[in-house]
Design a protein around this motif. Structure first.
Motif, PDB file in Angstrom:
ATOM      1  N   TYR A  59       0.817  -1.208   0.000  1.00 16.51           N
ATOM      2  CA  TYR A  59       0.000   0.000   0.000  1.00 16.51           C
ATOM      3  C   TYR A  59       0.859   1.269   0.000  1.00 16.51           C
ATOM      4  N   LEU A  60       0.266   2.357  -0.534  1.00 13.44           N
ATOM      5  CA  LEU A  60       0.910   3.658  -0.590  1.00 13.44           C
ATOM      6  C   LEU A  60      -0.013   4.710  -0.001  1.00 13.44           C
ATOM      7  N   ALA A  61       0.608   5.748   0.608  1.00 12.87           N
ATOM      8  CA  ALA A  61      -0.146   6.876   1.157  1.00 12.87           C
ATOM      9  C   ALA A  61       0.608   8.161   0.853  1.00 12.87           C
ATOM     10  N   ARG A  62      -0.111   9.252   0.651  1.00 15.73           N
ATOM     11  CA  ARG A  62       0.494  10.569   0.478  1.00 15.73           C
ATOM     12  C   ARG A  62       0.893  11.123   1.837  1.00 15.73           C
ATOM     13  N   GLY A  63       2.104  11.671   1.932  1.00 18.52           N
ATOM     14  CA  GLY A  63       2.572  12.234   3.192  1.00 18.52           C
ATOM     15  C   GLY A  63       3.134  11.150   4.106  1.00 18.52           C
ATOM     16  N   ASP A  64       3.478  11.562   5.326  1.00 17.55           N
ATOM     17  CA  ASP A  64       4.107  10.664   6.286  1.00 17.55           C
ATOM     18  C   ASP A  64       3.058   9.993   7.166  1.00 17.55           C
ATOM     19  N   HIS A  65       2.852   8.699   6.928  1.00 21.58           N
ATOM     20  CA  HIS A  65       1.925   7.904   7.736  1.00 21.58           C
ATOM     21  C   HIS A  65       2.604   6.622   8.205  1.00 21.58           C
ATOM     22  N   ALA A  66       3.919   6.688   8.365  1.00 25.18           N
ATOM     23  CA  ALA A  66       4.673   5.483   8.714  1.00 25.18           C
ATOM     24  C   ALA A  66       4.263   4.922  10.068  1.00 25.18           C
ATOM     25  N   ALA A  67       3.885   5.792  11.007  1.00 30.67           N
ATOM     26  CA  ALA A  67       3.535   5.338  12.349  1.00 30.67           C
ATOM     27  C   ALA A  67       2.048   5.060  12.506  1.00 30.67           C
ATOM     28  N   ALA A  68       1.271   5.192  11.436  1.00 25.60           N
ATOM     29  CA  ALA A  68      -0.182   5.034  11.545  1.00 25.60           C
ATOM     30  C   ALA A  68      -0.558   3.593  11.861  1.00 25.60           C
ATOM     31  N   VAL A  69      -1.487   3.430  12.776  1.00 30.48           N
ATOM     32  CA  VAL A  69      -2.073   2.125  13.061  1.00 30.48           C
ATOM     33  C   VAL A  69      -3.200   1.843  12.073  1.00 30.48           C
ATOM     34  N   SER A  70      -3.978   2.861  11.779  1.00 36.40           N
ATOM     35  CA  SER A  70      -5.100   2.732  10.856  1.00 36.40           C
ATOM     36  C   SER A  70      -4.636   2.669   9.404  1.00 36.40           C
ATOM     37  N   ALA A  71      -5.454   2.061   8.578  1.00 40.93           N
ATOM     38  CA  ALA A  71      -5.174   1.979   7.144  1.00 40.93           C
ATOM     39  C   ALA A  71      -5.845   3.094   6.361  1.00 40.93           C
ATOM     40  N   ALA A  72      -6.447   4.053   7.037  1.00 38.80           N
ATOM     41  CA  ALA A  72      -7.266   5.058   6.363  1.00 38.80           C
ATOM     42  C   ALA A  72      -6.502   5.827   5.293  1.00 38.80           C
ATOM     43  N   ALA A  73      -5.242   6.146   5.540  1.00 32.94           N
ATOM     44  CA  ALA A  73      -4.472   6.953   4.584  1.00 32.94           C
ATOM     45  C   ALA A  73      -3.960   6.136   3.408  1.00 32.94           C
ATOM     46  N   TYR A  74      -4.004   4.815   3.512  1.00 27.47           N
ATOM     47  CA  TYR A  74      -3.408   3.960   2.483  1.00 27.47           C
ATOM     48  C   TYR A  74      -4.447   3.639   1.414  1.00 27.47           C
ATOM     49  N   THR A  75      -4.644   4.606   0.545  1.00 24.93           N
ATOM     50  CA  THR A  75      -5.710   4.518  -0.454  1.00 24.93           C
ATOM     51  C   THR A  75      -5.247   3.910  -1.771  1.00 24.93           C
ATOM     52  N   GLU A  76      -3.946   3.708  -1.927  1.00 24.19           N
ATOM     53  CA  GLU A  76      -3.422   3.188  -3.193  1.00 24.19           C
ATOM     54  C   GLU A  76      -2.796   1.822  -2.970  1.00 24.19           C
ATOM     55  N   ARG A  77      -3.109   0.889  -3.854  1.00 26.57           N
ATOM     56  CA  ARG A  77      -2.574  -0.468  -3.761  1.00 26.57           C
ATOM     57  C   ARG A  77      -1.459  -0.658  -4.792  1.00 26.57           C
TER      58      ARG A  77
END
Length: 462
Positions: free
Chosen positions: A212-230
């Protein structure tokens, strides 16, 4: 090994388990050092002439087990629980020229063995400028293939004590160890954030696993909400090592698309190295090894792809970096050579292939490794099949079975061919292209590996 056709009730690969919640997270942080290097593979071998002795570069990363710290002595040696070979620079896919700019990459990987501590190796082999990784993490996935993390398991990775790291073109970095209970047979998330481009991302395109890919820094995120691209490939990450789980070493599966698992069910971990890892983990008396899958789709033994460093480098060229640099390697299973026969320009002299395989074995022996080699599987009915190429395949297999090429043989050909039409895959094992097996075929290949032959022993004299 006697040949047997599959029965109508042939065993189906068992369902895989997902990541398990962490059990005891109050462990002491392990101390270690990440080392970055700037080694870069050179030109590949020419397609003509006998195979040369291996001269490919090694990275200079110092394995942790060579250290003298008390943690290493208490927790045991590092072993590789998951790995992927860097294949080339990513083409135009997610950004101009495949660059990763202001993006977080969350790679989903699957473990073979567990441990109480872990470290990650990241590669910039095909980068054209220094890569600045500002943030990287490791976590347990909330479920099979999930980009969400198990709460409380996200660990920030550091490199020589720093949270950010600069990776030179052609180099790689190894993170400091982190305390994290890592289950066997589970999905983990290896996440990196790069605020600026370091040129094309180094990637492994045919992962058979969604990341998965996300825009911006979401490396520490627990949720998958920002990971909109496969994405169907792995980026930057090439190895996950563990220690403290009791594994005695690492087995490297070294091959082409048949090892990479190009036709296996995506996200199900049913490539033959996955099934072999299951056998090593569950069968009594089996050697306790982590399994590292270093297969590359389209890979040849003798020649590689274009570019400097070469994309999809030959088996002879990539063996030092992809096999010898893995942690705790004890044995390698080699399944290479079919693409040398099948792809243009065709290698029609079987002795060139057997001598190339023998060269790999000699190099492994020089580093104390045991080598199990596979026979080449049939491909009658494939669009590239020609009778004269079938004769080359049979001659290579005859040379392998005669001995003097490997320490032991895994007869993949005999395991999956149709006993009534030996030039072809058995229909029960055929994915449909008459070259690559389906899940049942990969399961049968793994069953053809004699677990006793994997035990470290004195190498055979070639």
């Amino acid at each position: 090994m006697t040949e047997r056709p599959p029965s109508a009730t042939a065993r189906a690969p068992r369902p895989r388990r997902g990541a398990l919640p962490a059990a005891a997270l109050g462990l002491v942080l392990l101390v270690g050092t990440g080392v970055w290097v700037g080694a870069s593979p050179g030109a590949d071998e020419a397609p003509a002439g006998p195979p040369r002795a291996l001269a490919g570069p090694r990275t200079t990363t110092v394995p942790a087990e060579r250290g003298t710290d008390a943690d290493s002595a208490a927790l045991g040696r590092w072993v590789t629980t998951w790995a992927a070979a860097p294949v080339g620079p990513e083409p135009r896919a997610t950004a101009p020229d495949g660059e990763v700019t202001d993006r977080t990459v969350r790679n989903v990987v699957h473990t073979s063995v567990g441990g109480t501590g872990a470290r990650v190796t990241l590669s910039h082999r095909y980068g054209t400028a220094p890569l600045h990784l500002a943030h990287a993490t490791l976590a347990l996935a909330a479920g099979p293939g999930s980009p969400s993390a198990v709460p409380g398991t996200v660990r920030r990775l550091t490199f020589a004590g720093r949270t950010g790291v600069r990776v030179p073109p052609g180099g790689q970095v190894v993170s400091d160890p982190v305390a994290l209970p890592v289950p066997a047979d589970a999905d983990l998330l290896i996440t990196t954030y790069a605020p600026a481009s370091g040129g094309p991302a180094t990637y492994h395109p045919r992962a058979r696993q969604t990341s998965y890919l996300a825009r911006g820094d979401h490396a520490a995120a627990v949720s998958a909400a920002a990971y909109t691209e496969r994405t169907p490939g792995w980026r930057q990450v090439v190895a996950l090592d563990v220690r403290g789980g009791g594994a005695r070493g690492t087995l490297v599966a070294f091959g082409d698309s048949l090892t990479d698992g190009v036709s296996a069910t995506p996200g199900a971990n049913r490539r033959w190295p996955d099934v072999l890892a299951d056998r090593l983990r569950t069968q009594g008396g089996a050697p306790r090894y982590g399994v590292a899958n270093l297969g590359i789709s389209g890979n040849r033994l003798l020649t590689g792809g274009p570019g400097r460093p070469a994309a999809n480098p030959s088996g002879l060229r990539r063996f030092p970096a992809d096999v010898l640099d893995r942690s705790g390697v004890r044995v390698v299973v080699i399944a290479l050579g079919i693409n040398d026969i099948l792809r243009t320009p065709h290698t029609t002299d079987p002795t060139r292939i057997t001598e190339g395989l023998r060269t790999l074995t000699r190099h492994a022996h020089a580093h104390g490794l045991r080598v199990v080699g596979a026979t080449l599987m049939p491909f009658h009915g494939h669009r590239g099949h020609r009778p004269e190429l079938e004769e080359v395949r049979r001659a290579v297999n005859a040379g392998i079975r005669a001995g003097g090429v490997f320490d032991a043989v895994a007869d993949f050909d005999r395991a999956v061919r149709d006993p009534y039409h030996p030039e072809a895959l058995h229909p029960h094992y055929d994915s449909g292209d008459h070259l690559h097996p389906n899940d049942a075929g990969y399961h049968r290949m793994a069953e053809a590996v004699d677990l006793g032959a994997l035990r470290a022993a004195a190498p055979a004299r070639l």
